[in-house]
Design a protein around this motif. Sequence first.
Motif, short mmCIF file in Angstrom:
data_model
loop_
_atom_site.label_atom_id
_atom_site.label_comp_id
_atom_site.label_asym_id
_atom_site.label_seq_id
_atom_site.Cartn_x
_atom_site.Cartn_y
_atom_site.Cartn_z
N ALA A 190 0.93 -1.42 -0.12
CA ALA A 190 -0.04 -0.03 0.20
C ALA A 190 0.91 1.06 0.12
N LYS A 191 0.27 2.24 -0.92
CA LYS A 191 0.91 3.66 -0.39
C LYS A 191 0.37 4.37 0.74
N VAL A 192 1.30 4.59 1.93
CA VAL A 192 1.09 5.02 3.04
C VAL A 192 1.51 6.39 3.32
N ILE A 193 0.73 7.20 4.04
CA ILE A 193 1.33 8.24 4.87
C ILE A 193 1.16 8.35 6.18
N LEU A 194 2.18 8.64 6.95
CA LEU A 194 2.18 8.45 8.30
C LEU A 194 2.19 10.10 8.90
N VAL A 195 1.18 10.32 9.74
CA VAL A 195 1.11 11.77 10.15
C VAL A 195 1.36 11.57 11.77
#
Length: 622
Positions: A60-65
């Motif tokens: 998966a393409k992931v963004i961690l905030v």
Amino acid sequence: MNQQANIIDLSDRSSDRWLQMGTGERQTPQRKKSFTSDVTVIGGGMAGICAAVAAARNGAKVILVQDRSVLGGNASSEIRVIVHGVTKLTTGLADRETGIIEEILLHNRFMNSQNSFTVWDHVLYDFVVREPNLTLLFDTQALKANMDGDRIASARCWQGPTETEITIHAKQFIDCSGDGLLAATSGAYYRTGREARSEFNERFAPEKADGWTLGATILLSSDDMGKPMPFKAPSFAIPYHGDDKHSSKGHDDRSIIPFQEGFWWVEVGSDFDIVGDFDEIRHKLMGYAYGVWDYVKNSGKYPEADNYALGWVGSVPGRRESRRFIGDFILSESDLVDHKHFEDTVAFGGWPLDEHNPGGIENLEDPPSFWHSHFDKVYEIPYRSLYSKNVSNLQFAGRNVSVTHVALSSTRLMATCATMGQAVGTAAAMCIEKGITPRELSANHIKALQEQLQRDDAYIPNHAASDEQNLAKQATRIVASSTSSGDVKLLLDGVPRDEHGRTHHWASQGLNEHLILEWAESVELSQVLIKCDTNLQRNIMMLKTPRDSENYAPAIPVELLKSLELEAKIGKKWVKLAEIEENTTRLIKFKFESVRTSTIRINLKDTYGSPKVKLFEIRCYR
């Protein structure tokens, strides 16, 4: 009325009067960005890191905030809580976590042998940013969920240092932030406070439900300076005189000695809204922390502290509890103490049930910890407790999952939260691949989720792996050059550790040994996975004062396999497929150009100190 019209545009800078001297022109700052990902993870503590990395590694393409400038949450250099989990059972030994959290702790052993908390921050940073499918946003607060029916369409965020409003669109959201602001604004059901004893038949719960929430703590540490170090308390210190008071009642858990690593019991909670009370609690904790240190230095009762001075004092409270979101299942006390077996287990824990004093340091009449109920083996955590009951694309991991207050007293430990993180990250990637919701995954694909977690070295108690794609199970012969314990056939039994007193390993008699797998007919291979020994009964988390004991390893585990190579028989010749000289993980991955062979040989050369090699599993894949 159009609700959108009432939303403040945080990025509107039309009133700016900016003269940019480099261009000589008046400018309007552009402070608005939009991102799209498959999976967005909110919160960069241990659960969030594991969730983001798991989702990214599974495609998966992931963004961690992360709302701070460092990763780690309570474990970061800002707070400095030790990453405990199944640290100690009634046996006196650990039965600790594997998978991504173990990989992180081993990475720290190799990168940070000096046990520096600020370097630890950057070990975590390195661990995250090296993942190609993962984008990290620091100093970014997820403020609100924008909804499309019962699903989160996007997260509205604010990145303070860049003065930028960020909107993140994603198909799956995972809230690992602890407090769970994004999840709360999505309309996800949650509760705070303590359940009544009757609701879940919990013997450790209060007679009546109340609003009490476990408190937060500010830690400190001190150093021996080799000479007398006077101390004058700051103006905000709150005097402490509780030592005599609690000692007279036998409450020795609120101990002053050892004082070098601070006092976990300098704790303040809330009986209504611990999130809203945060600023007041922080000011109190600063005062109490310095007040206790003033007592240590100036009461005259602790002459051994004369040469000690404060080396570090936290400014950010470490919070233990706030919102607990409701899933399809609420994990309760009896599920843990009775070791309930779940068909959808994806994580585990084993820290004692550990209820702290309601009132914390403001209630010195009672002991700092009300009870410790220790476990003799780990308990299971079901997947149904890790996704929202009413928001269809929302999962959570950490201290905000679907548990009672009593169950939370154990499940809140960071390494336990990390096992949940790996589970939901993996699940989110599978939801993306299959185009389904977490609930649909739970109902129809739970075995596939468990198998993928086990392939990635997450441990699932009482669930032997049976991966149909694992060609090693089809081998007609597996032999070892020597055996000192276990049986080489146990490497194919699907249990990747010695469990419940039963052996599931093979160990050699020495080094420079080998294993051979043979198939009746040639198979196509491109990947071989090996799970080696890291001594799961000894803890490897970073301690403020390193220990070398039966329960704690002070350095790289000597049992870890260091160097090995993989060969395949092509025709009548042995051909080297891959080699590793400086292995740093329990799960060893050999990936190579696809070959057809009927025989492979694994040459086990050296460890980090053990005179023999111990393995728990071998897997082979096309």
